[in-house]
Motif scaffolding. Structure first.
Motif, PDB file in Angstrom:
ATOM      1  N   LYS A  28      31.328  38.355  41.881  1.00 49.79           N
ATOM      2  CA  LYS A  28      31.821  39.276  40.851  1.00 49.79           C
ATOM      3  C   LYS A  28      32.301  40.578  41.471  1.00 49.79           C
ATOM      4  O   LYS A  28      33.312  41.135  41.066  1.00 49.79           O
ATOM      5  CB  LYS A  28      30.731  39.547  39.823  1.00 49.79           C
ATOM      6  CG  LYS A  28      30.380  38.345  38.983  1.00 49.79           C
ATOM      7  CD  LYS A  28      29.243  38.663  38.058  1.00 49.79           C
ATOM      8  CE  LYS A  28      28.758  37.418  37.354  1.00 49.79           C
ATOM      9  NZ  LYS A  28      27.511  37.645  36.643  1.00 49.79           N
ATOM     10  N   THR A  29      31.558  41.065  42.458  1.00 49.76           N
ATOM     11  CA  THR A  29      31.951  42.298  43.136  1.00 49.76           C
ATOM     12  C   THR A  29      33.299  42.128  43.824  1.00 49.76           C
ATOM     13  O   THR A  29      34.187  42.977  43.692  1.00 49.76           O
ATOM     14  CB  THR A  29      30.874  42.694  44.167  1.00 49.76           C
ATOM     15  OG1 THR A  29      29.632  42.830  43.492  1.00 49.76           O
ATOM     16  CG2 THR A  29      31.221  44.007  44.849  1.00 49.76           C
ATOM     17  N   VAL A  30      33.472  41.040  44.540  1.00 49.59           N
ATOM     18  CA  VAL A  30      34.737  40.777  45.228  1.00 49.59           C
ATOM     19  C   VAL A  30      35.865  40.620  44.217  1.00 49.59           C
ATOM     20  O   VAL A  30      36.973  41.130  44.434  1.00 49.59           O
ATOM     21  CB  VAL A  30      34.621  39.531  46.137  1.00 49.59           C
ATOM     22  CG1 VAL A  30      35.972  39.116  46.673  1.00 49.59           C
ATOM     23  CG2 VAL A  30      33.664  39.801  47.270  1.00 49.59           C
ATOM     24  N   GLY A  31      35.608  39.946  43.113  1.00 50.16           N
ATOM     25  CA  GLY A  31      36.633  39.779  42.081  1.00 50.16           C
ATOM     26  C   GLY A  31      37.110  41.112  41.530  1.00 50.16           C
ATOM     27  O   GLY A  31      38.311  41.330  41.355  1.00 50.16           O
ATOM     28  N   LEU A  32      36.172  42.032  41.272  1.00 44.64           N
ATOM     29  CA  LEU A  32      36.563  43.340  40.753  1.00 44.64           C
ATOM     30  C   LEU A  32      37.291  44.172  41.807  1.00 44.64           C
ATOM     31  O   LEU A  32      38.245  44.882  41.495  1.00 44.64           O
ATOM     32  CB  LEU A  32      35.339  44.089  40.234  1.00 44.64           C
ATOM     33  CG  LEU A  32      34.846  43.585  38.885  1.00 44.64           C
ATOM     34  CD1 LEU A  32      33.488  44.164  38.553  1.00 44.64           C
ATOM     35  CD2 LEU A  32      35.850  43.926  37.794  1.00 44.64           C
ATOM     36  N   PHE A  33      36.864  44.078  43.059  1.00 43.00           N
ATOM     37  CA  PHE A  33      37.578  44.804  44.104  1.00 43.00           C
ATOM     38  C   PHE A  33      38.979  44.222  44.305  1.00 43.00           C
ATOM     39  O   PHE A  33      39.927  44.961  44.594  1.00 43.00           O
ATOM     40  CB  PHE A  33      36.777  44.817  45.404  1.00 43.00           C
ATOM     41  CG  PHE A  33      35.643  45.805  45.370  1.00 43.00           C
ATOM     42  CD1 PHE A  33      35.877  47.161  45.174  1.00 43.00           C
ATOM     43  CD2 PHE A  33      34.342  45.380  45.518  1.00 43.00           C
ATOM     44  CE1 PHE A  33      34.833  48.076  45.137  1.00 43.00           C
ATOM     45  CE2 PHE A  33      33.290  46.282  45.479  1.00 43.00           C
ATOM     46  CZ  PHE A  33      33.538  47.639  45.289  1.00 43.00           C
ATOM     47  N   ILE A  48      39.085  50.459  38.402  1.00 45.25           N
ATOM     48  CA  ILE A  48      37.926  50.114  37.593  1.00 45.25           C
ATOM     49  C   ILE A  48      36.675  50.516  38.373  1.00 45.25           C
ATOM     50  O   ILE A  48      36.483  50.090  39.506  1.00 45.25           O
ATOM     51  CB  ILE A  48      37.898  48.603  37.297  1.00 45.25           C
ATOM     52  CG1 ILE A  48      39.159  48.183  36.570  1.00 45.25           C
ATOM     53  CG2 ILE A  48      36.652  48.239  36.503  1.00 45.25           C
ATOM     54  CD1 ILE A  48      39.354  46.678  36.504  1.00 45.25           C
ATOM     55  N   ALA A  49      35.824  51.339  37.771  1.00 45.22           N
ATOM     56  CA  ALA A  49      34.559  51.717  38.406  1.00 45.22           C
ATOM     57  C   ALA A  49      33.605  50.533  38.313  1.00 45.22           C
ATOM     58  O   ALA A  49      33.472  49.913  37.257  1.00 45.22           O
ATOM     59  CB  ALA A  49      33.957  52.939  37.721  1.00 45.22           C
ATOM     60  N   VAL A  50      32.953  50.208  39.415  1.00 44.54           N
ATOM     61  CA  VAL A  50      32.041  49.071  39.467  1.00 44.54           C
ATOM     62  C   VAL A  50      30.631  49.598  39.673  1.00 44.54           C
ATOM     63  O   VAL A  50      30.358  50.295  40.644  1.00 44.54           O
ATOM     64  CB  VAL A  50      32.412  48.106  40.611  1.00 44.54           C
ATOM     65  CG1 VAL A  50      31.445  46.939  40.657  1.00 44.54           C
ATOM     66  CG2 VAL A  50      33.837  47.624  40.458  1.00 44.54           C
ATOM     67  N   ARG A  51      29.737  49.290  38.738  1.00 40.49           N
ATOM     68  CA  ARG A  51      28.334  49.665  38.853  1.00 40.49           C
ATOM     69  C   ARG A  51      27.531  48.388  38.979  1.00 40.49           C
ATOM     70  O   ARG A  51      27.617  47.506  38.131  1.00 40.49           O
ATOM     71  CB  ARG A  51      27.878  50.451  37.641  1.00 40.49           C
ATOM     72  CG  ARG A  51      26.431  50.867  37.750  1.00 40.49           C
ATOM     73  CD  ARG A  51      26.050  51.861  36.651  1.00 40.49           C
ATOM     74  NE  ARG A  51      24.665  52.215  36.824  1.00 40.49           N
ATOM     75  CZ  ARG A  51      23.674  51.810  36.026  1.00 40.49           C
ATOM     76  NH1 ARG A  51      23.958  51.063  34.986  1.00 40.49           N
ATOM     77  NH2 ARG A  51      22.440  52.165  36.257  1.00 40.49           N
ATOM     78  N   ARG A  52      26.756  48.291  40.044  1.00 44.63           N
ATOM     79  CA  ARG A  52      25.942  47.095  40.274  1.00 44.63           C
ATOM     80  C   ARG A  52      24.481  47.445  40.053  1.00 44.63           C
ATOM     81  O   ARG A  52      23.995  48.461  40.511  1.00 44.63           O
ATOM     82  CB  ARG A  52      26.152  46.604  41.697  1.00 44.63           C
ATOM     83  CG  ARG A  52      27.559  46.106  41.923  1.00 44.63           C
ATOM     84  CD  ARG A  52      27.843  45.782  43.346  1.00 44.63           C
ATOM     85  NE  ARG A  52      26.867  44.841  43.871  1.00 44.63           N
ATOM     86  CZ  ARG A  52      26.716  44.566  45.149  1.00 44.63           C
ATOM     87  NH1 ARG A  52      27.457  45.156  46.037  1.00 44.63           N
ATOM     88  NH2 ARG A  52      25.817  43.707  45.547  1.00 44.63           N
ATOM     89  N   THR A  53      23.776  46.574  39.344  1.00 45.35           N
ATOM     90  CA  THR A  53      22.357  46.767  39.119  1.00 45.35           C
ATOM     91  C   THR A  53      21.627  45.449  39.337  1.00 45.35           C
ATOM     92  O   THR A  53      22.118  44.393  38.947  1.00 45.35           O
ATOM     93  CB  THR A  53      22.072  47.344  37.713  1.00 45.35           C
ATOM     94  OG1 THR A  53      20.679  47.535  37.564  1.00 45.35           O
ATOM     95  CG2 THR A  53      22.592  46.451  36.610  1.00 45.35           C
ATOM     96  N   LYS A  54      20.488  45.526  39.959  1.00 46.06           N
ATOM     97  CA  LYS A  54      19.741  44.325  40.331  1.00 46.06           C
ATOM     98  C   LYS A  54      19.147  43.610  39.122  1.00 46.06           C
ATOM     99  O   LYS A  54      19.060  42.400  39.089  1.00 46.06           O
ATOM    100  CB  LYS A  54      18.631  44.720  41.302  1.00 46.06           C
ATOM    101  CG  LYS A  54      17.802  43.560  41.796  1.00 46.06           C
ATOM    102  CD  LYS A  54      16.790  44.027  42.807  1.00 46.06           C
ATOM    103  CE  LYS A  54      15.941  42.890  43.317  1.00 46.06           C
ATOM    104  NZ  LYS A  54      14.950  43.344  44.287  1.00 46.06           N
ATOM    105  N   TYR A  55      18.743  44.358  38.110  1.00 42.89           N
ATOM    106  CA  TYR A  55      17.971  43.789  37.005  1.00 42.89           C
ATOM    107  C   TYR A  55      18.765  43.666  35.709  1.00 42.89           C
ATOM    108  O   TYR A  55      18.215  43.743  34.633  1.00 42.89           O
ATOM    109  CB  TYR A  55      16.724  44.638  36.766  1.00 42.89           C
ATOM    110  CG  TYR A  55      15.845  44.715  37.979  1.00 42.89           C
ATOM    111  CD1 TYR A  55      15.132  43.616  38.405  1.00 42.89           C
ATOM    112  CD2 TYR A  55      15.762  45.880  38.734  1.00 42.89           C
ATOM    113  CE1 TYR A  55      14.331  43.655  39.539  1.00 42.89           C
ATOM    114  CE2 TYR A  55      14.961  45.948  39.848  1.00 42.89           C
ATOM    115  CZ  TYR A  55      14.254  44.834  40.246  1.00 42.89           C
ATOM    116  OH  TYR A  55      13.477  44.884  41.352  1.00 42.89           O
TER     117      TYR A  55
END
Length: 62
Positions: A28-33, A48-55
């Protein structure tokens, strides 16, 4: 490639988001980048700002 295609389809139906919150999935991260790269390539002034969260997908107990 599948994540990039998913985000392209979602953006086509819902419009460009300012921010996306996802879990720590690498695809998903690579797709957004990739989508941000396409924005720059076609001359858009924002990304697009990408915010990643573990939970992100955990429910609450009780």
């Amino acid at each position: 490639a599948a994540a990039t295609a998913f985000f392209a389809k979602a953006i086509g139906k819902n419009g460009w988001p300012d921010k996306v919150v996802i879990d720590k999935s690498g695809s998903k991260t690579v797709g957004l980048f990739n989508m941000n790269g396409l924005l720059v390539m076609y001359g858009w002034c924002w990304s697009i700002a990408v915010r990643r969260t573990k939970y992100l997908n955990r429910g609450t107990a009780g």
